[in-house]
Design an enzyme around this catalytic site. Structure first.
Site, PDB file in Angstrom:
ATOM      1  N   LEU A  32       0.867  -1.170   0.000  1.00  0.00           N
ATOM      2  CA  LEU A  32       0.000   0.000   0.000  1.00  0.00           C
ATOM      3  C   LEU A  32       0.907   1.225   0.000  1.00  0.00           C
ATOM      4  CD1 LEU A  32      -2.628  -0.998   2.745  1.00  0.00           C
ATOM      5  CD2 LEU A  32      -2.955  -1.013   0.267  1.00  0.00           C
ATOM      6  N   ASP A  33       0.438   2.321  -0.587  1.00  0.00           N
ATOM      7  CA  ASP A  33       1.216   3.560  -0.573  1.00  0.00           C
ATOM      8  C   ASP A  33       1.562   3.942   0.858  1.00  0.00           C
ATOM      9  OD1 ASP A  33       1.018   3.746  -3.330  1.00  0.00           O
ATOM     10  OD2 ASP A  33      -0.592   5.237  -3.298  1.00  0.00           O
ATOM     11  N   LYS A  34       2.656   4.645   1.011  1.00  0.00           N
ATOM     12  CA  LYS A  34       3.175   5.008   2.331  1.00  0.00           C
ATOM     13  C   LYS A  34       2.114   5.668   3.208  1.00  0.00           C
ATOM     14  CE  LYS A  34       6.720   7.838   4.565  1.00  0.00           C
ATOM     15  NZ  LYS A  34       7.808   8.795   4.350  1.00  0.00           N
ATOM     16  N   GLU A  35       1.378   6.623   2.690  1.00  0.00           N
ATOM     17  CA  GLU A  35       0.402   7.354   3.506  1.00  0.00           C
ATOM     18  C   GLU A  35      -0.979   6.711   3.534  1.00  0.00           C
ATOM     19  OE1 GLU A  35       1.228   9.598   5.658  1.00  0.00           O
ATOM     20  OE2 GLU A  35       3.290   9.465   4.961  1.00  0.00           O
ATOM     21  N   THR A  36      -1.147   5.564   2.878  1.00  0.00           N
ATOM     22  CA  THR A  36      -2.429   4.861   2.872  1.00  0.00           C
ATOM     23  C   THR A  36      -2.533   3.961   4.093  1.00  0.00           C
ATOM     24  OG1 THR A  36      -2.516   4.868   0.461  1.00  0.00           O
ATOM     25  CG2 THR A  36      -3.856   3.220   1.570  1.00  0.00           C
TER      26      THR A  36
END
Length: 164
Positions: A32-36
């Site tokens: 998952l994306d870092k900020e997700t």
């Protein structure tokens, strides 16, 4: 055979980070994306990891994400089908976008509106493929970027401010 872990914002999805927290016999199945934030599947053996990767490749696993997006989307559903390619960098991150030709990586996302506010739309996002920043790019290209996602939008119509 697997663990399901609640990934916090800021955590970088790499095997080395998973092993630091869970121990040496743990293998990241997807990212998952870092900020997700969301659920991560962690395999306890390499064989289980490979089987799950195969299931993802065969489109046997359905993924769903929730996104609060800028502006009022006028339709109940949307389908965005593009080829994604690297466009530029922003604050050390790669910015992706749709190719004008069929170069890049095929990406398909289905969207359903769950709710509308006065300045924002709440989407259920179902990526069929799993490309980097796919949902972020597709919503931005529909004219409704994810709120506070400054990588894919410079300005927002919605005045609601929050950190993430």
């Amino acid at each position: 055979f697997i663990k399901i872990v609640n990934k916090p914002a800021g955590f970088i999805c790499e095997d080395v980070n998973v092993r630091k927290i869970l121990g040496p016999q743990h293998f990241l199945i997807h990212r998952l994306d870092k900020e997700t934030t969301g659920l991560l599947l962690i395999a306890k053996t390499k064989e289980v990891k490979e089987r799950f990767i195969s299931l993802f490749s065969e489109k046997e696993i359905e993924k769903e994400y929730l996104a609060l997006a800028d502006g009022i989307y006028p339709h109940q559903t949307a389908r965005k089908e593009t080829f994604l390619e690297k466009k530029k960098s922003f604050s050390g991150q790669t910015i992706w976008g749709s190719s004008q030709s069929q170069r890049g990586l095929y990406a398909l996302t289905n969207f359903e509106v769950l709710a509308r506010g006065s300045k924002a739309t709440f989407f259920l996002c179902r990526p069929i493929t799993g490309r980097t920043h796919q949902i972020r790019v597709h919503l931005a290209e529909l004219g409704h970027p994810i709120l506070i996602d400054r990588q894919y939008a410079e300005h927002f119509r919605c005045p609601i401010g929050f950190s993430r």
